[in-house]
Design an enzyme around this catalytic site. Structure first.
Site, PDB file in Angstrom:
ATOM      1  N   ALA A  82       0.812  -1.222   0.000  1.00 51.84           N
ATOM      2  CA  ALA A  82       0.000   0.000   0.000  1.00 51.84           C
ATOM      3  C   ALA A  82       0.845   1.272   0.000  1.00 51.84           C
ATOM      4  CB  ALA A  82      -0.957  -0.004   1.185  1.00 51.84           C
ATOM      5  N   GLN A 190      -6.680  -0.892   5.332  1.00 54.05           N
ATOM      6  CA  GLN A 190      -7.280  -1.437   6.554  1.00 54.05           C
ATOM      7  C   GLN A 190      -8.748  -1.805   6.363  1.00 54.05           C
ATOM      8  OE1 GLN A 190      -5.678  -2.174   9.358  1.00 54.05           O
ATOM      9  NE2 GLN A 190      -3.800  -0.997   9.229  1.00 54.05           N
ATOM     10  N   SER A 210      -3.231  -3.690   0.342  1.00 54.76           N
ATOM     11  CA  SER A 210      -2.030  -4.316   0.889  1.00 54.76           C
ATOM     12  C   SER A 210      -2.295  -5.783   1.195  1.00 54.76           C
ATOM     13  CB  SER A 210      -1.628  -3.586   2.180  1.00 54.76           C
ATOM     14  OG  SER A 210      -0.591  -4.280   2.823  1.00 54.76           O
ATOM     15  N   HIS A 212      -0.488  -7.861   3.363  1.00 55.29           N
ATOM     16  CA  HIS A 212      -0.248  -8.363   4.722  1.00 55.29           C
ATOM     17  C   HIS A 212      -1.218  -7.816   5.763  1.00 55.29           C
ATOM     18  CE1 HIS A 212       2.066  -5.042   6.850  1.00 55.29           C
ATOM     19  NE2 HIS A 212       1.980  -4.573   5.633  1.00 55.29           N
ATOM     20  N   CYS A 336       4.651   2.429  12.157  1.00 55.07           N
ATOM     21  CA  CYS A 336       5.569   3.303  11.421  1.00 55.07           C
ATOM     22  C   CYS A 336       6.094   4.438  12.285  1.00 55.07           C
ATOM     23  CB  CYS A 336       4.857   3.915  10.234  1.00 55.07           C
ATOM     24  SG  CYS A 336       3.605   2.849   9.579  1.00 55.07           S
TER      25      CYS A 336
END
Length: 412
Positions: A82, A190, A210, A212, A336
């Site tokens: 992403a 998400q 994304s 994962h 992050c």
């Protein structure tokens, strides 16, 4: 429960941090294994069976991703995740249309990679409007309406926030953008596979995905790029022209296959997962709040994805609570930014007091979370919050009826 030993015989904490990453679904691993061993051809090799079988697997995966979001498979471009998709969408659209359009609209609570992409565009001479959010974490649609300029090229608003789980009114935003003839991008990392998403119904022009975050492999993602009305991007990566020239580089077949399988499984399980995760989330919040006073749930109570719960425990330092809860894998915000001591910019944007922001913990409940794990987490959490408050002079003062806001703290 995922508490298997790590070889050294030390039990690992139970996992409650699914916003950071999810375990690989065994069904996804099964689909990937052949492409890591026997079927190793380059999917772009056109002259032999090794290439053809990899290409067929890659195209099947592309269709599986498209089906999950109601897109055409030709609108799906494989990326590394992403972050890359967000960079491609924001920089790609901005640079392609820059001769006529120099303005972008986003929100203050986007993921770091969206905000950083916007910052780098500002350095190139673009103007960016960072919309504030209301106390509940949602944007004000009137403020969005007022932000459009004649040269706005793109609006980028994430679907589900990774820190507080709030769900933006994507449908309404899509309508507004279409009415203004401005492209609409959403970071759905998400959201996809967890709540129903349809790019046509929601009038989404670009979407970031994304692997994962949806029980697929790490290192792979996708970007949806609408064909009609057609969105044009300036590619970030140059090379052999793979992925319609938008993302050169050999597509990693095993990862693409894994992403496709994860999307298909998510489509099958979405309703069941959502119901189960809602019940577990309700159990966690109710139990904690019934035992512990002065707990604040961050973000809107209704407009949210239930698996992401962000709670502030007043008079407790979030970091010390995380340390105390060492047998549960939790976080105090996004992976992050967890290295910096700054309180989360998302919590700051919803107007959380500095001290409450420092006392927040994010609980992630996912497909493989059990009721026992939730109960264990709740029990430990209650125990340690009470213990840490007993040690806190602030808590003592509050018990004595002192208003902390009225105190003049002196610097020594």
């Amino acid at each position: 429960s995922g508490r298997s030993g790590d070889g050294g015989g030390v039990p690992r904490p139970l996992y409650m941090d699914v916003q950071a990453t999810t375990p690989l679904d065994p069904r996804v691993l099964d689909s990937m294994l052949p492409y890591l061993t026997a079927y190793y051809g380059n999917p772009h090799s056109r002259t032999h069976a090794y290439g053809w079988e990899s290409e067929a697997a890659m195209e099947k995966a592309r269709q599986q991703v498209a089906d999950l979001i109601g897109a055409d498979s030709r609108e799906i471009i494989f990326t590394s995740g992403a972050t890359e998709s967000n960079n491609m969408a924001i920089k790609g659209v901005a640079r392609f249309y820059k001769s006529r359009k120099k303005h972008i609209i986003t929100t203050q609570t986007e993921h770091k990679c969206v905000l950083d992409s916007c910052r780098s565009l500002e350095a190139e001479g673009f103007r960016v409007t960072y919309l504030p959010v209301k106390k509940n974490g949602l944007i004000d649609l009137k403020e969005l309406e007022a932000a459009f300029l004649p040269d706005t090229s793109l609006v980028s608003v994430m679907t589900v926030n990774n820190e507080i789980g709030v769900k933006q009114p994507i449908h309404d935003i899509g309508e507004i953008c279409r009415a203004h003839k401005v492209f609409f991008h959403t970071d759905a990392a998400q959201a996809i596979g967890k709540i129903p998403m349809d790019v046509n119904d929601m009038k989404i022009d670009l979407m970031s995905i994304s692997g994962h975050k949806i029980y697929g492999p790490k290192g792979v993602g996708a970007i949806y790029v609408r064909r009609r009305p057609r969105v044009r991007l300036e590619p970030l990566q140059s090379g052999g022209g793979q992925e319609r020239g938008l993302r050169s580089g050999t597509v990693p077949t095993p990862l693409a296959v894994g992403l496709g399988a994860a999307c298909e499984v998510a489509q099958q399980e979405m309703e069941y997962d959502h119901k189960r995760i809602s019940q577990l989330a309700e159990r966690l919040v109710t139990k904690i709040m019934s035992e512990v006073p002065d707990v604040v749930m961050n973000g809107d109570r209704e407009q949210r994805y239930p698996g992401c719960i962000n709670l502030s425990f007043a008079y407790v330092e979030g970091e010390s609570l995380l340390m105390a809860l060492k047998d549960v894998a939790l976080s105090s915000g996004s992976a992050c930014t967890s290295a910096s001591l700054e309180p989360s910019y998302v919590l700051r944007a919803i107007g959380t007091d500095e001290d409450l922001a420092h006392s927040s913990i994010r609980f992630g409940i996912g497909r493989f979370t059990t009721e026992e794990e939730v109960d264990y987490t709740v029990q430990k959490c209650i125990q340690h919050v009470k213990r840490l408050r007993e040690m806190s002079p602030l808590w003592e003062m509050v018990q004595d009826g002192i208003d902390l806001k009225s105190i003049k703290w002196t610097q020594h």
